[in-house]
Write a protein that holds these residues in place. Structure first.
Motif, PDB file in Angstrom:
ATOM      1  N   LEU A 109       0.736  -1.226   0.239  1.00  0.00           N
ATOM      2  CA  LEU A 109      -0.125   0.112   0.031  1.00  0.00           C
ATOM      3  C   LEU A 109       0.790   1.215  -0.052  1.00  0.00           C
ATOM      4  O   LEU A 109       1.871   1.253   0.746  1.00  0.00           O
ATOM      5  N   PRO A 110       0.298   2.423  -0.701  1.00  0.00           N
ATOM      6  CA  PRO A 110       1.116   3.595  -0.634  1.00  0.00           C
ATOM      7  C   PRO A 110       0.774   4.273   0.729  1.00  0.00           C
ATOM      8  O   PRO A 110      -0.522   4.138   1.021  1.00  0.00           O
ATOM      9  N   CYS A 111       1.648   5.033   1.469  1.00  0.00           N
ATOM     10  CA  CYS A 111       1.437   5.592   2.601  1.00  0.00           C
ATOM     11  C   CYS A 111       0.525   6.866   2.276  1.00  0.00           C
ATOM     12  O   CYS A 111       0.872   7.465   1.233  1.00  0.00           O
ATOM     13  N   GLU A 112      -0.689   7.101   3.056  1.00  0.00           N
ATOM     14  CA  GLU A 112      -1.173   8.329   2.859  1.00  0.00           C
ATOM     15  C   GLU A 112      -0.509   9.666   3.186  1.00  0.00           C
ATOM     16  O   GLU A 112      -1.106  10.858   2.557  1.00  0.00           O
ATOM     17  N   SER A 113       0.539   9.624   3.907  1.00  0.00           N
ATOM     18  CA  SER A 113       1.279  10.687   4.249  1.00  0.00           C
ATOM     19  C   SER A 113       2.480  11.037   3.374  1.00  0.00           C
ATOM     20  O   SER A 113       2.482  12.139   2.664  1.00  0.00           O
ATOM     21  N   CYS A 114       3.343  10.068   3.021  1.00  0.00           N
ATOM     22  CA  CYS A 114       4.490  10.259   2.114  1.00  0.00           C
ATOM     23  C   CYS A 114       4.515   9.621   0.814  1.00  0.00           C
ATOM     24  O   CYS A 114       5.154   9.947  -0.076  1.00  0.00           O
ATOM     25  N   GLY A 115       3.431   8.787   0.644  1.00  0.00           N
ATOM     26  CA  GLY A 115       3.418   8.173  -0.735  1.00  0.00           C
ATOM     27  C   GLY A 115       4.304   6.838  -0.897  1.00  0.00           C
ATOM     28  O   GLY A 115       4.187   6.301  -2.017  1.00  0.00           O
TER      29      GLY A 115
ATOM     30  N   TYR B 265      -1.561  -0.050  10.405  1.00  0.00           N
ATOM     31  CA  TYR B 265      -0.432  -0.175   9.504  1.00  0.00           C
ATOM     32  C   TYR B 265       0.605   1.171  10.028  1.00  0.00           C
ATOM     33  O   TYR B 265      -0.062   2.218  10.038  1.00  0.00           O
ATOM     34  N   GLU B 266       1.822   0.921   9.904  1.00  0.00           N
ATOM     35  CA  GLU B 266       2.671   2.175  10.092  1.00  0.00           C
ATOM     36  C   GLU B 266       3.739   2.007   9.221  1.00  0.00           C
ATOM     37  O   GLU B 266       4.337   0.838   8.767  1.00  0.00           O
ATOM     38  N   CYS B 267       3.640   3.194   8.602  1.00  0.00           N
ATOM     39  CA  CYS B 267       4.799   3.513   7.290  1.00  0.00           C
ATOM     40  C   CYS B 267       6.228   3.224   7.888  1.00  0.00           C
ATOM     41  O   CYS B 267       6.591   3.716   8.836  1.00  0.00           O
ATOM     42  N   ALA B 268       6.909   2.403   7.256  1.00  0.00           N
ATOM     43  CA  ALA B 268       8.256   2.390   7.436  1.00  0.00           C
ATOM     44  C   ALA B 268       9.100   3.366   7.087  1.00  0.00           C
ATOM     45  O   ALA B 268      10.200   3.581   7.854  1.00  0.00           O
ATOM     46  N   PHE B 269       8.540   4.568   6.424  1.00  0.00           N
ATOM     47  CA  PHE B 269       9.387   5.699   6.025  1.00  0.00           C
ATOM     48  C   PHE B 269       9.267   6.789   6.984  1.00  0.00           C
ATOM     49  O   PHE B 269       9.955   7.340   7.490  1.00  0.00           O
ATOM     50  N   CYS B 270       7.983   7.208   7.153  1.00  0.00           N
ATOM     51  CA  CYS B 270       7.637   8.445   8.005  1.00  0.00           C
ATOM     52  C   CYS B 270       6.853   7.983   9.179  1.00  0.00           C
ATOM     53  O   CYS B 270       6.586   9.119   9.832  1.00  0.00           O
ATOM     54  N   HIS B 271       6.451   6.750   9.524  1.00  0.00           N
ATOM     55  CA  HIS B 271       5.811   6.377  10.412  1.00  0.00           C
ATOM     56  C   HIS B 271       4.520   6.976  10.903  1.00  0.00           C
ATOM     57  O   HIS B 271       4.193   6.775  11.869  1.00  0.00           O
ATOM     58  N   HIS B 272       3.793   7.174   9.778  1.00  0.00           N
ATOM     59  CA  HIS B 272       2.453   7.682   9.722  1.00  0.00           C
ATOM     60  C   HIS B 272       1.909   6.273   9.870  1.00  0.00           C
ATOM     61  O   HIS B 272       1.869   5.416   9.359  1.00  0.00           O
ATOM     62  N   VAL B 273       0.766   6.374  10.823  1.00  0.00           N
ATOM     63  CA  VAL B 273      -0.158   5.228  11.197  1.00  0.00           C
ATOM     64  C   VAL B 273      -1.518   5.540  10.777  1.00  0.00           C
ATOM     65  O   VAL B 273      -2.053   6.653  10.785  1.00  0.00           O
ATOM     66  N   THR B 274      -1.897   4.385  10.174  1.00  0.00           N
ATOM     67  CA  THR B 274      -3.316   4.463   9.536  1.00  0.00           C
ATOM     68  C   THR B 274      -3.894   3.145   9.619  1.00  0.00           C
ATOM     69  O   THR B 274      -3.161   2.166  10.097  1.00  0.00           O
ATOM     70  N   TYR B 275      -5.174   2.949   9.391  1.00  0.00           N
ATOM     71  CA  TYR B 275      -5.918   1.734   9.622  1.00  0.00           C
ATOM     72  C   TYR B 275      -6.452   1.265   8.286  1.00  0.00           C
ATOM     73  O   TYR B 275      -7.209   2.075   7.671  1.00  0.00           O
TER      74      TYR B 275
END
Length: 70
Positions: A8-14, A45-55
């Motif tokens: 999945l693409p991160c909602e914050s950093c892509g 789920y937590e982004c491995a790059f920017c650590h943005h958390v989403t569900y």
């Protein structure tokens, strides 16, 4: 728990992230997963790059033989 990887693409950093995507949960074999489902941790789920958390809410098969739930 049976799972497959979901990208999945991160909602914050892509950035694209690979996450385990559980689709069958047997709480008799893994009782801790029952609480993870009840408090939504299994969908976190937590982004491995920017650590943005989403569900990411998705369907899964829940099996609890003790309480005869499927």
């Amino acid at each position: 728990m049976r799972s497959k990887n979901l990208t999945l693409p991160c909602e914050s950093c892509g950035q694209l992230n690979a996450f385990p995507h559980p689709y069958i949960v047997n709480v008799a074999k893994e009782p801790a997963l029952k609480q993870a489902i009840m408090n939504d941790e299994i969908f976190k789920y937590e982004c491995a790059f920017c650590h943005h958390v989403t569900y990411y809410y998705h369907s899964l098969i829940y099996f609890d033989p003790q309480h005869k739930l499927f």
